[in-house]
Design a protein around this motif. Structure first.
Motif, mmCIF file in Angstrom:
data_model
loop_
_atom_site.group_PDB
_atom_site.id
_atom_site.type_symbol
_atom_site.label_atom_id
_atom_site.label_comp_id
_atom_site.label_asym_id
_atom_site.label_seq_id
_atom_site.Cartn_x
_atom_site.Cartn_y
_atom_site.Cartn_z
ATOM 1 N N HIS A 174 0.853 -1.207 0.000
ATOM 2 C CA HIS A 174 0.000 0.000 0.000
ATOM 3 C C HIS A 174 0.883 1.248 0.000
ATOM 4 O O HIS A 174 1.783 1.361 0.823
ATOM 5 N N HIS A 214 1.014 5.693 -1.611
ATOM 6 C CA HIS A 214 0.491 6.776 -2.447
ATOM 7 C C HIS A 214 1.729 7.538 -2.890
ATOM 8 O O HIS A 214 2.157 8.484 -2.227
ATOM 9 N N HIS A 223 -9.114 1.517 1.507
ATOM 10 C CA HIS A 223 -8.805 1.775 2.914
ATOM 11 C C HIS A 223 -9.971 1.303 3.761
ATOM 12 O O HIS A 223 -11.122 1.531 3.394
ATOM 13 N N HIS A 238 -4.797 -0.965 6.306
ATOM 14 C CA HIS A 238 -4.930 -0.632 7.737
ATOM 15 C C HIS A 238 -5.730 -1.658 8.536
ATOM 16 O O HIS A 238 -5.155 -2.407 9.297
ATOM 17 N N ASP A 270 2.725 2.808 3.423
ATOM 18 C CA ASP A 270 1.650 3.772 3.215
ATOM 19 C C ASP A 270 2.180 4.996 2.473
ATOM 20 O O ASP A 270 3.343 5.063 2.093
HETATM 21 ZN ZN LIG Z 1 -3.395 4.922 2.253
#
Ligand SMILES: [Zn+2]
Length: 459
Positions: A66, A68, A232, A269, A320
């Motif tokens: 995961h 971004h 998420h 998460h 993340d």
């Molecule tokens: Zn995220």
């Protein structure tokens, strides 16, 4: 046909079924796939590329589940340094909405470079803002250039503030267009074959920024086309309040009703879940991307990782996004996973802690390799054995990080916090050499990235 030979590694961690850790070993690969793993003396004597890794430890390439990548542009963003998820998001949506194709390209390269330098060879990225020409295409091209194995999301947000969502209206897209573009990028990029370097995932952002319809339609499209689903979930108590108020149920129940608690889904998460919900995940076969640094950074909470593992839920690790970590270092993330799981023990009553509740260093490495591969639905990465992809990295055992710990270099890789791979290889291609990215000249990219980030910070 191209061949690659690794020789003389002091230690080679296989992560095979018997978790062998070989001494004086190496591997032999043909066209990106491993043919043999074993003691150097039993391997072929030469190859097109020969890497002598004496003095180094070799591990399977780490799998990041995961990210971004575009958020490298807003690291340590002043207005978002000391805030929980919803305030943190709200502070940054306006900047992220201004990311264009060029900013996306350079931030993708920067994030991927940082991952490769920490031994990560397979990356899932969850982008969900496509304004000003940003596109999946830009990111896939950057990933191919730098040489990482890349699972790109066609992410999405469709419910803006005027309709009760969290993001501003200018950050969201039309649902019909999202689905059309999802099909386009699956057609253009998704490669289902073993050894694939590019895959597509459909990834609506979160329960507070997409509609029930888009979640249902995305799932139907993904299932028709054989791609995986991601979102998420249960990250913070803010989110739980949101779904309770709007939908009358908690986040996991909400996703379950929409067909999203299933074997082709993994959630980022999944911090705030009940024991019953953990069992539901296990029964359904859905996975979890555990993001310990981000969960600490945003004060989100502690995910019940050992409970997931005991229940048989697939768990992978993830750094993340770069605005909530704000490092993209997978080695450090494995260490954070181990430490955070132990902190959680310290918060329990002593009588509630059993010896098996301790997360070991080797378990943390397993989450970062095999665990991540399972979460992404790949059986061709995560371990070094015949038939798997030649994805691996090495660390220098002569470095200060390992001094005093060479009696157990495998555990030391987590305990002692080495941070920089000496060598990283993806599908038989050397992408990091002598601790530097070998495929892209990063200096001008970083310079350009800093200019673009400064412009976003100015507003
Ligand atoms: Zn995220």
């Amino acid at each position: 046909m191209s061949t690659l030979l690794v020789r003389n590694a002091d230690v080679l961690v296989t992560m095979d079924a018997s978790r062998r850790e070989l001494r004086g070993a190496g591997l032999y690969a043909v066209d990106g796939f491993i043919r043999e793993v074993g003691p150097t003396s039993e391997l072929p004597a030469t190859a097109d590329v020969v890497l002598d890794l004496a003095g180094q430890i070799v591990l399977p390439g780490l799998v990041n589940t995961h990210h971004h990548l575009n958020q490298t542009l807003t690291r340590a963003f002043p207005a978002a340094q000391d805030a929980g998820l919803f305030d943190w998001l709200t502070a940054q949506y306006p900047a992220w909405t201004r990311i264009d194709a060029e900013a996306s390209r350079v931030s993708t390269l920067v994030g991927l470079a940082e991952l490769l330098l920490s031994g990560c060879t397979t990356v899932f990225d969850h982008t969900y803002l496509y304004q000003n020409g940003n596109s999946v295409d830009v990111q896939v091209e950057a990933a191919r250039e730098i040489g990482v194995r890349f699972h790109a999301s066609r992410g999405s947000m469709s419910v803006g503030r005027s309709k009760g969502g969290l993001p501003p209206d200018e950050a969201v897209e039309d649902e019909a267009f999202i689905l059309k573009d999802s099909e386009r990028v699956i057609d253009r990029f998704h490669d289902p074959r073993p050894g694939a370097l590019t895959r597509i995932v459909l990834a609506p952002c979160a329960p507070f920024s997409v509609s029930a319809d888009l979640l249902r339609e995305s799932a139907a499209l993904a299932r028709a086309r054989g791609v995986r689903l991601h979102t998420h979930l249960a990250e913070t108590l803010d989110e739980e309040r949101y779904t309770l108020e709007r939908f009358g149920v908690g986040p996991v129940e909400w996703m379950d009703r929409l067909g999203w608690v299933a074997g082709d889904v993994w959630f980022a998460h999944a911090v705030h879940v009940s024991d019953d919900e953990i069992e539901r995940f296990a029964r359904a076969g859905c996975g979890v991307a555990h993001c310990p640094s981000s969960n600490m950074r945003l004060a989100s909470g502690i995910a019940p990782v050992k409970k997931y593992m005991t229940a048989g839920v697939a768990v992978g690790l993830a750094v993340d996004g770069s605005a909530s970590n704000d490092a993209s270092n997978m080695l450090l993330e494995a260490r954070q996973a181990m430490l955070l799981a132990r902190l959680e023990l310290g918060l329990r009553r002593e009588s509630d802690v059993r010896p098996g509740d301790w997360m070991t260093a080797r378990e943390a490495l397993e989450l970062a390799t095999l665990g991540g591969a399972r979460v992404l639905g790949r059986d061709d990465v995560g371990s070094l054995e015949a038939g798997k992809c030649a994805d691996f990295f090495s660390l220098d055992l002569g470095a200060i990080d390992y001094a005093g710990a060479l009696h157990d270099p495998v555990a030391a890789t987590v305990f002692c916090a080495p941070t920089r791979a000496r060598l990283t290889v993806v599908h038989g291609r050397v992408v990091v050499e002598d601790g530097r990215v070998a495929t892209v000249d990063m200096a001008p990219v970083v310079e350009r990235h800093n200019r673009l980030a400064a412009a976003l910070a100015r507003g």
